[in-house]
Design a protein around this motif. Structure first.
Motif, short mmCIF file in Angstrom:
data_model
loop_
_atom_site.label_atom_id
_atom_site.label_comp_id
_atom_site.label_asym_id
_atom_site.label_seq_id
_atom_site.Cartn_x
_atom_site.Cartn_y
_atom_site.Cartn_z
N ALA A 154 -42.83 -16.97 -3.69
CA ALA A 154 -41.86 -16.06 -4.31
C ALA A 154 -40.94 -16.80 -5.27
O ALA A 154 -40.62 -16.29 -6.36
CB ALA A 154 -41.03 -15.35 -3.23
N MET A 155 -40.52 -18.00 -4.91
CA MET A 155 -39.63 -18.76 -5.79
C MET A 155 -40.37 -19.26 -7.03
O MET A 155 -39.79 -19.33 -8.11
CB MET A 155 -39.01 -19.94 -5.04
CG MET A 155 -37.97 -19.54 -4.02
SD MET A 155 -36.61 -18.55 -4.67
CE MET A 155 -35.86 -19.69 -5.81
N ARG A 156 -41.63 -19.59 -6.89
CA ARG A 156 -42.40 -20.07 -8.04
C ARG A 156 -42.74 -18.95 -9.01
O ARG A 156 -42.94 -19.19 -10.19
CB ARG A 156 -43.68 -20.75 -7.56
CG ARG A 156 -43.44 -22.09 -6.94
CD ARG A 156 -44.76 -22.78 -6.63
NE ARG A 156 -44.51 -24.01 -5.92
CZ ARG A 156 -44.99 -24.30 -4.73
NH1 ARG A 156 -45.80 -23.45 -4.12
NH2 ARG A 156 -44.71 -25.43 -4.15
N CYS A 157 -42.85 -17.73 -8.51
CA CYS A 157 -43.23 -16.59 -9.33
C CYS A 157 -41.98 -15.92 -9.90
O CYS A 157 -41.26 -15.23 -9.19
CB CYS A 157 -44.03 -15.60 -8.49
SG CYS A 157 -44.52 -14.15 -9.39
N GLN A 158 -41.74 -16.11 -11.17
CA GLN A 158 -40.58 -15.48 -11.81
C GLN A 158 -41.00 -14.16 -12.45
O GLN A 158 -42.07 -14.06 -13.04
CB GLN A 158 -39.99 -16.41 -12.87
CG GLN A 158 -39.40 -17.67 -12.28
CD GLN A 158 -38.64 -18.47 -13.30
OE1 GLN A 158 -37.97 -17.91 -14.15
NE2 GLN A 158 -38.75 -19.78 -13.22
N THR A 159 -40.15 -13.16 -12.30
CA THR A 159 -40.42 -11.85 -12.87
C THR A 159 -39.25 -11.41 -13.74
O THR A 159 -38.17 -12.01 -13.70
CB THR A 159 -40.64 -10.79 -11.76
OG1 THR A 159 -39.41 -10.63 -11.04
CG2 THR A 159 -41.74 -11.22 -10.80
N ASP A 160 -39.45 -10.34 -14.48
CA ASP A 160 -38.38 -9.81 -15.32
C ASP A 160 -37.31 -9.12 -14.48
O ASP A 160 -36.21 -8.86 -14.97
CB ASP A 160 -38.94 -8.82 -16.34
CG ASP A 160 -39.78 -9.51 -17.40
OD1 ASP A 160 -39.56 -10.73 -17.62
OD2 ASP A 160 -40.64 -8.86 -18.00
N ASP A 161 -37.62 -8.83 -13.23
CA ASP A 161 -36.64 -8.20 -12.33
C ASP A 161 -35.64 -9.21 -11.77
O ASP A 161 -34.63 -8.81 -11.19
CB ASP A 161 -37.35 -7.50 -11.17
CG ASP A 161 -38.15 -6.31 -11.64
OD1 ASP A 161 -37.86 -5.79 -12.73
OD2 ASP A 161 -39.08 -5.91 -10.91
N ASP A 162 -35.91 -10.49 -11.91
CA ASP A 162 -35.00 -11.52 -11.41
C ASP A 162 -33.67 -11.45 -12.15
O ASP A 162 -33.63 -11.22 -13.36
CB ASP A 162 -35.60 -12.91 -11.57
CG ASP A 162 -36.78 -13.16 -10.65
OD1 ASP A 162 -36.90 -12.44 -9.65
OD2 ASP A 162 -37.56 -14.08 -10.95
N ILE A 163 -32.59 -11.69 -11.43
CA ILE A 163 -31.26 -11.67 -12.02
C ILE A 163 -31.07 -12.87 -12.95
O ILE A 163 -30.41 -12.78 -13.98
CB ILE A 163 -30.18 -11.68 -10.92
CG1 ILE A 163 -30.31 -10.42 -10.07
CG2 ILE A 163 -28.79 -11.80 -11.50
CD1 ILE A 163 -29.46 -10.43 -8.82
N PHE A 164 -31.68 -14.01 -12.60
CA PHE A 164 -31.53 -15.25 -13.36
C PHE A 164 -32.88 -15.77 -13.83
O PHE A 164 -33.90 -15.54 -13.18
CB PHE A 164 -30.88 -16.34 -12.50
CG PHE A 164 -29.51 -16.00 -11.98
CD1 PHE A 164 -28.42 -16.00 -12.84
CD2 PHE A 164 -29.31 -15.70 -10.65
CE1 PHE A 164 -27.16 -15.69 -12.37
CE2 PHE A 164 -28.05 -15.39 -10.17
CZ PHE A 164 -26.97 -15.39 -11.03
N VAL A 165 -32.85 -16.49 -14.93
CA VAL A 165 -33.98 -17.32 -15.33
C VAL A 165 -33.67 -18.69 -14.74
O VAL A 165 -32.54 -19.17 -14.82
CB VAL A 165 -34.09 -17.41 -16.87
CG1 VAL A 165 -35.19 -18.37 -17.27
CG2 VAL A 165 -34.32 -16.03 -17.47
N TYR A 166 -34.66 -19.31 -14.13
CA TYR A 166 -34.39 -20.55 -13.40
C TYR A 166 -35.58 -21.48 -13.41
O TYR A 166 -36.70 -21.08 -13.71
CB TYR A 166 -33.99 -20.22 -11.95
CG TYR A 166 -35.08 -19.53 -11.16
CD1 TYR A 166 -36.00 -20.26 -10.42
CD2 TYR A 166 -35.19 -18.14 -11.17
CE1 TYR A 166 -37.00 -19.63 -9.70
CE2 TYR A 166 -36.19 -17.51 -10.46
CZ TYR A 166 -37.10 -18.25 -9.72
OH TYR A 166 -38.08 -17.62 -9.02
#
Length: 137
Positions: free
Chosen positions: A50-62
């Protein structure tokens, strides 16, 4: 008279050294000032995925990178809602068990701010949404 002057100089050096050590200890504590702990029913591997998979729904870009000591650096680079660039760094530990424990320690903010730019509420929302976790401490 010389003994008195020498004792005063030694006392001044001791006090000065003590103040320097206190100042350094304060700086070190600032790095761990914001500490949060979360628990989730997701196993360790799913938390990692889950942490490795970034989505557009995430509050932050990280960025999420593993360290040699087994912890991870969680580096927030942008707040999506406002498009505000960030430079917030947390140390993240993920410990598996019957319930996976996620620990976050604030390390630094851009320009030496002693606290993160965005409040703990946004951090809680990010972790809760990303890992289905609830804050415990």
């Amino acid at each position: 008279m010389q003994i008195l002057i020498a004792l005063l100089v030694v006392a001044a050096v001791v006090v000065f050294t003590y103040l320097i050590v206190q100042k350094q200890d304060q700086r070190r504590r600032v790095g761990g000032a914001i500490c949060a702990e979360y628990r989730t029913d997701l196993p360790f591997d799913l938390c990692m995925d889950a942490m490795r998979c970034q989505t557009d729904d995430d509050i932050f870009v990280y960025d999420f990178t593993r360290q040699t000591d087994g912890s991870f650096l969680l580096h927030f680079t942008m707040h999506r809602a406002t498009s505000q660039p960030m430079d917030t760094l947390y140390q993240m530990r993920i410990d598996g068990g019957s319930r996976t424990v996620i620990s976050l320690n604030f390390i630094r903010e851009a320009f030496g701010n002693p606290e993160p730019v965005f409040g703990v509420e946004l951090l809680d929302a990010f972790i809760c949404r990303k890992l289905s976790a609830e804050r415990t401490a």
